[in-house]
Design an enzyme around this catalytic site. Structure first.
Site, PDB file in Angstrom:
ATOM      1  N   PRO E   7     -15.317   4.496  17.238  1.00  0.00           N
ATOM      2  CA  PRO E   7     -15.222   3.043  17.110  1.00  0.00           C
ATOM      3  C   PRO E   7     -13.782   2.525  17.066  1.00  0.00           C
ATOM      4  CG  PRO E   7     -15.903   4.046  15.039  1.00  0.00           C
ATOM      5  CD  PRO E   7     -15.982   5.118  16.079  1.00  0.00           C
ATOM      6  N   ASN E   8     -13.571   1.393  17.692  1.00  0.00           N
ATOM      7  CA  ASN E   8     -12.314   0.637  17.705  1.00  0.00           C
ATOM      8  C   ASN E   8     -11.236   1.263  18.579  1.00  0.00           C
ATOM      9  OD1 ASN E   8     -13.047  -1.492  15.750  1.00  0.00           O
ATOM     10  ND2 ASN E   8     -13.195   0.217  14.318  1.00  0.00           N
ATOM     11  N   ARG E  15      -4.376  -2.809  19.495  1.00  0.00           N
ATOM     12  CA  ARG E  15      -4.628  -2.864  18.050  1.00  0.00           C
ATOM     13  C   ARG E  15      -3.459  -2.267  17.265  1.00  0.00           C
ATOM     14  NH1 ARG E  15      -8.475   1.462  14.891  1.00  0.00           N
ATOM     15  NH2 ARG E  15      -7.955   0.752  12.807  1.00  0.00           N
ATOM     16  N   TYR E  20      -0.459   2.682  16.213  1.00  0.00           N
ATOM     17  CA  TYR E  20      -1.052   3.505  17.275  1.00  0.00           C
ATOM     18  C   TYR E  20      -0.311   3.473  18.614  1.00  0.00           C
ATOM     19  CZ  TYR E  20      -4.949   3.491  14.036  1.00  0.00           C
ATOM     20  OH  TYR E  20      -5.732   3.621  12.924  1.00  0.00           O
ATOM     21  N   ASN E  71     -12.223  12.225  19.134  1.00  0.00           N
ATOM     22  CA  ASN E  71     -11.558  11.435  18.101  1.00  0.00           C
ATOM     23  C   ASN E  71     -12.631  10.498  17.593  1.00  0.00           C
ATOM     24  OD1 ASN E  71     -10.258   9.664  16.469  1.00  0.00           O
ATOM     25  ND2 ASN E  71      -8.613   9.142  17.919  1.00  0.00           N
ATOM     26  N   ALA E  74     -13.381   6.109  12.684  1.00  0.00           N
ATOM     27  CA  ALA E  74     -13.867   5.965  11.310  1.00  0.00           C
ATOM     28  C   ALA E  74     -15.116   6.805  11.043  1.00  0.00           C
ATOM     29  CB  ALA E  74     -14.156   4.500  11.000  1.00  0.00           C
ATOM     30  N   HIS E  77     -15.134  10.066   8.903  1.00  0.00           N
ATOM     31  CA  HIS E  77     -15.191  10.123   7.449  1.00  0.00           C
ATOM     32  C   HIS E  77     -16.584   9.883   6.886  1.00  0.00           C
ATOM     33  CE1 HIS E  77     -11.027   9.905   8.296  1.00  0.00           C
ATOM     34  NE2 HIS E  77     -11.103   8.674   8.733  1.00  0.00           N
ATOM     35  N   ASP E  84     -23.992  16.808  12.536  1.00  0.00           N
ATOM     36  CA  ASP E  84     -25.182  17.568  12.915  1.00  0.00           C
ATOM     37  C   ASP E  84     -25.296  17.674  14.436  1.00  0.00           C
ATOM     38  OD1 ASP E  84     -25.809  17.935  10.289  1.00  0.00           O
ATOM     39  OD2 ASP E  84     -27.499  16.560  10.243  1.00  0.00           O
ATOM     40  N   GLU E  95     -11.297  18.493  17.173  1.00  0.00           N
ATOM     41  CA  GLU E  95     -11.154  17.178  16.526  1.00  0.00           C
ATOM     42  C   GLU E  95      -9.705  16.716  16.631  1.00  0.00           C
ATOM     43  OE1 GLU E  95     -11.921  17.542  12.350  1.00  0.00           O
ATOM     44  OE2 GLU E  95     -11.605  15.411  11.941  1.00  0.00           O
ATOM     45  N   HIS E  97      -6.807  13.334  16.135  1.00  0.00           N
ATOM     46  CA  HIS E  97      -6.493  12.026  15.565  1.00  0.00           C
ATOM     47  C   HIS E  97      -5.117  11.584  16.039  1.00  0.00           C
ATOM     48  CE1 HIS E  97      -9.953  12.114  12.941  1.00  0.00           C
ATOM     49  NE2 HIS E  97      -9.651  13.350  12.636  1.00  0.00           N
ATOM     50  N   LEU E  98      -4.979  10.306  16.327  1.00  0.00           N
ATOM     51  CA  LEU E  98      -3.696   9.765  16.762  1.00  0.00           C
ATOM     52  C   LEU E  98      -2.667   9.830  15.638  1.00  0.00           C
ATOM     53  CD1 LEU E  98      -5.229   6.648  18.464  1.00  0.00           C
ATOM     54  CD2 LEU E  98      -3.858   8.343  19.683  1.00  0.00           C
ATOM     55  N   SER E  99      -3.056   9.296  14.484  1.00  0.00           N
ATOM     56  CA  SER E  99      -2.109   9.221  13.363  1.00  0.00           C
ATOM     57  C   SER E  99      -2.293  10.416  12.436  1.00  0.00           C
ATOM     58  CB  SER E  99      -2.355   7.934  12.585  1.00  0.00           C
ATOM     59  OG  SER E  99      -3.668   7.926  12.059  1.00  0.00           O
ATOM     60  N   ARG E 104      -2.206   8.331   5.246  1.00  0.00           N
ATOM     61  CA  ARG E 104      -2.821   6.986   5.156  1.00  0.00           C
ATOM     62  C   ARG E 104      -3.716   6.890   3.907  1.00  0.00           C
ATOM     63  NH1 ARG E 104      -5.267   5.527  10.760  1.00  0.00           N
ATOM     64  NH2 ARG E 104      -5.170   3.423   9.862  1.00  0.00           N
ATOM     65  N   ARG E 108      -9.327   8.352   4.180  1.00  0.00           N
ATOM     66  CA  ARG E 108      -9.185   8.926   5.529  1.00  0.00           C
ATOM     67  C   ARG E 108      -8.805  10.412   5.478  1.00  0.00           C
ATOM     68  NH1 ARG E 108      -9.499   4.309   8.818  1.00  0.00           N
ATOM     69  NH2 ARG E 108      -8.438   2.538   7.889  1.00  0.00           N
TER      70      ARG E 108
END
Lengths: 152, 152, 152, 152, 152, 152, 152, 152, 152, 152, 152, 152
Positions: E7-8, E15, E20, E71, E74, E77, E84, E95, E97-99, E104, E108
């Site tokens: 999402p996002n 954004r 990012y 990625n 949200a 978490h 599953d 997995e 992640h950008l940041s 943070r 997170r």
């Protein structure tokens, strides 16, 4: 109607203006009084840094005031005595906060009085007070809005 | 202005009326639309039981809406994705709740979106929405109240 | 009667057979349908990986179905929205699980929907579903067993 | 097959009937016995308020009983000794509860024996016992239902 | 190879660019596709704000894709359902992640999917994706580096 | 560039090979050195079982090395002193782990140094190191990939 | 000297032999008796699945036994009543366990009786008992080892 | 056989004698050496206040010593690095403590090395060491006691 | 009236007299009996170290005794079974303790039976029992004090 | 003797009578005064909603009063300052509560003053006060009951 | 008098000067030495990044130094070994910190050595050291201030 | 300069002298006044048991005092209102304690005001106050010590 302000709110307008703005407590009291009067309701306000004074004021409002708007300041997070007072006097009470307490330190996220109030309004600066007065009047059936049957 | 309703709110007026009253979502949408129009602002409303739909709606509001009033329902307590969406679209957002969530189950006391909203209004039934729309308009400088310089 | 299956259950019979067996979801649906029919009750089944779809299906069952048997899969542990939906539609609901969730990871030990269901059946593989259908029918007074006055 | 009842269940039918109904433990034992017999299996039942008696009974069932159906009452939440007994005798064991324990006090939500049982059935009043007997028989391959290969 | 974005992430490049960067999702997809192709592997990418869509996409990748780079945004978490799905489809998953999520907010810091992935890469902006694609290819034995026998 | 290895990593290739593989630390050091050299950067490596030695090495790298790749081993989870050293020397630092620490014991899920590193790479065996060296070089602008403006 | 065995230890030698070995409780009692006798001390042993029996036995040992060696089994983790009994009878008590309880489930890591015993011996199978008897005798000044002045 | 002593144990006999007695570390080492020799096994002892030294000593014992007796002192409660070293060198290790750690401050109740040792002996003063040496020899099959088949 | 004493209270007067005094349980029983008789009420007393015996005694008191005074000893802190028994027999019950449990170890601060008793009296030595008997009689309306209308 | 009442207790008899009854504070003060006088002891009472007033009153009682009976109301749960005052003035103090605080909200279960009082009496309405006065007099050796030697 | 500095403090004056200022450790040592000398006391200083070195230094100070001033840096929060060393050498020890640790990350709020020191001084930059030296001298009765009898 | 003393400190010199010594508050005030005067600064002191009085005094000090030295007593651990007052008046504030709070009960280890003070001094009896006054003067640049540039 009783408007109660808790500890340190007397410094409003001078204390950390980047957080709370420059509006003073006297400004807010006057604006709330004017709004209530427009609905035909008298509003009395009190600020104290003493937990006991706030409790005394609630007790005195029993049978006198139609309801209460309260910004309990730091006592919001610690005063079970204040919670019991709100619960005991059985006046509809609206909890307001100037800042969005959920965007500040974690210990400000919990209100021990929330469960015994009608509702909460937080984050709109001095407008939180005006919205609070309005919400209380509406809750008392003295507002100008009507829309079916409201729930709890 | 976007008015967003989360899961199960479509049942409003029929679901557990002792908790939420008999006012329907259509009633609330109409009343909010009327209030916003009185300020010269168009209001668009959307309800969905799908977390993704609410996020999509927020994304589409970027550059379109002046701000958002949201009752995220149960997603209030669980959806970090919704929080990120509110944060990402950078529209002023007001969080509202029909009931006083702090007087209900403990898991309803925490809002994961609160910290990225302007403020919260909860506990006033359908009036929470109208107060929320009004608060957002005031925040945008489109309201009718003025009182010195507001803080955060 | 509505039979709801949550995320990843469409893979049943192919996913981790050492945990869940080789019986497919179609097998289970057919067996439950047959069992319900033997009691004179129609059973409709639905699987979705979308939280919103499960909520929508519950809403549609209002006034249509006699009750619900649900294996919410992973949403069992996270979806307050699903809990609110079960609570809102006010249909008697039985929670079932294929595996003994208490013998797996700790985060699978807590069900957020359990408190708003009639009861739970877990650990009996596909038989959990059949026992669930039977338990719901008995609860509805449509079963074949009778024994004094049942409690809560 | 052994049917075990923990503390205070001897009061069933007289204790808090609004929670547990008026069916007595003798009624339940008779109904379970009848059900088991219909499958050709003898059922022996025992109730005790003594944790040690329940453990002794489990030990004696080793090599005698085909399996166990147990409502451990309050010992469900506290007795690691009972858990070890279930684990030690290596008989398939089904955990049952009259009420939906997840809708009661928080300390009733955790079962220390759940992880060493096959599965759980809770919330269906005296029917939980009958469903439990049936589930155990099915698990033992003595039931009347067959559907592919069951998982764990 | 499947490249999944949660999402996002569709807002990437627009954004909160201070967090990012200005690289868009299309840029990243193209770069990853090019990198995979250089190893002779086709890469398909998908972004969705809907938890269910991500699960559906993983299911469809079974037997089609060699592995997954994800990625989950949200949902990292909160989504046990996604965990599953990754576990069920049994495709090697990386997995990313950008940041640097550990620098943070505390909520997170925990990933519910980490335990069922091969490994994690976080904190390198869009480079996290390219490193993730490369790591997956190496893991599949399609990389260009070789060094004795790798452990778990 | 400094490559630091924490406690017990000297046993690599001989210690629990089912977890860590048979590649030795010397193999890894050589491969990383070769990779860095291919970018024109010298790489110096050090392993120690002494927390103080790792801190000393970081201090000595100030003004000498371009950055650090570190597998702090068990000190990852306990050494605030190491965290302070990384923070104090102000060299870009990449945290790497051989195994997927999130699939192991819970006490290995928390890294006290993560927040002061650029990013993390874990789970790819000896490849984690090579990916880490590459990630650091890219971060320093010495890599071969370019794609718009990277975020934090 | 009293040797006490808690719940399920009567099954020793037959219960989960991969965890506890095939040595029976009778074997252990005989070996401990022989060891104590070699020091000129009589040893009496008792096993019970009843918490109350263990407490009764401790009470009876007052003024009779020189000390106690106890493997309280599962009551180790739950019985404050047993702790109070040990504390009340004021006999030096050694806590023993067959298995290394710290390598098993987390709820077995805490002993409520440890603080009122002299010391603990765990993990050496039936040898834990013999070491316990020996440790108690040494503590009583009846052993064969001497080395300066022992501390607490 | 290696006998390892952690931080501050060099002060033994002079440090807080009311807690630890007046026996010195040299006394203990000599007594343990004598005991081991009586079984035909050489014993080497080392004390260090440096976590890294203890780890180095364990590494050096690989392939040299038959096993390890360790009193890790305060590192018992904090050193995951030491735990990893014990686990890595794969020598049977016995954890000993002079005092009953469970009767002291709460932070001394948890041992991070316990799960990777064979067993624990605590509370018997310097006798804990002798019992530890004996327990290790017995575990290695070099003792003089035999009793059926020992469990885990 | 039933006077119940839990585990280890039989040792009263001999156990740790610095904590509990030298008054024996027989002394207390006689004094309570005399006090109750002065009000015209018979008092029966029972002590047991067996949790099950205490429960059995409560069951037998149903329909026989007017109420219960109980010092549950250590079972105060652990026995949900005892709590259920008190709740089930629906006799007014007063919880008493000899010592001020809140000035002792933390695990003695929580009573699992408190919520189902009328009230608590603790800290007054043997006088706690006499005050408890008196309080129960007053509660039953058999006392000699009268003062308006008592609340809950 | 000093009788202290904390916040909101001035409303007694009018506040939530279903919880606290209709007896007023004046009724209770008079009854306690009469009871104390019957023992030849003067009793002075004070109620305040101010934490500081209660502390001041305790300070003034030093060297004046024989002891204190206190119902600290909500300050029971929050006021460490009150605890320190009780501890500092070194007067024997009995803590009383009208309602059974353990049957109310969880935050009322913890008393910060309990550990520095002699004992507690709760749940008997206004009778809690009379029992408290009596308990204090007995504790002071001024009562009419005698029974061996009391413990702590 | 011994002045001990923990890990990373050697970087003082160069490390994050916005937090710690530009004063170097040599400056501080010289100032402290001068201050102590003014009282006629020699001061020896040591800095190490090695936990073991700090412990060794404390051991060596036994019988040599009059007391210790220590800034344990990050070991403040993790080193029970250091705590034990301070406790063992029985020299009066003053804990100092440059920054106000309570205004930094939460993990810096807890000091494991605080309970075994005389007192703490934090937040005054290099002045914390001088105040610490002065406080220690005063505590030793070597200061120039006198005022009645000091408490603990 | 304002010197503030919280609840119960008026009893100093008479209250628990073994903990706090026999020095009275008047002694301390006089000594602090003298010390401040030696620097040319007037010092005003105030003690109150009322939280509100302490807040009022801080408010009055705004624009009057150069800074504050405060021993908030028990309010240290509970008063967010006091914290807000310190933060609001923006005067440099030093927190002092007579005893080493970290060697007392756990609830005294946390200070809610620490984060908004400059620094803390605790454990040196009445000397804590003098050191506090000195530290504040130094912080204000009015001291006699100079050493480079101080950090935060």
């Amino acid at each position: 109607m009783l408007l109660l302000h808790g500890p340190n709110l007397n410094l409003l307008g001078t204390r950390e203006p980047s957080v709370y703005g420059t509006t003073t407590l006297a400004d807010i009291n006057a604006a709330c009084e004017a709004l209530a009067l427009a609905y035909g309701v008298a509003l009395k306000s009190l600020q104290s840094n003493h937990e006991g004074d706030l409790i005394d004021a609630l007790h005195e409002a029993r049978g006198q005031a139609l309801g209460v708007v309260i910004n309990a300041g730091a006592y919001t997070h610690t005063s079970i005595a204040l919670r019991d007072a709100i619960s005991a006097v059985q006046l509809p009470t609206v909890e307001v906060h100037l800042s969005n307490v959920y965007a500040r330190e974690e210990f400000r996220h919990h209100s021990v009085i929330a469960a015994v109030c009608i509702g909460q309004i937080s984050g709109f600066g001095w407008r939180s007070y005006l919205l609070g007065v309005q919400a209380l009047l509406e809750h008392l059936g003295m507002g100008r809005t009507a829309l079916g049957t409201s729930g709890q």
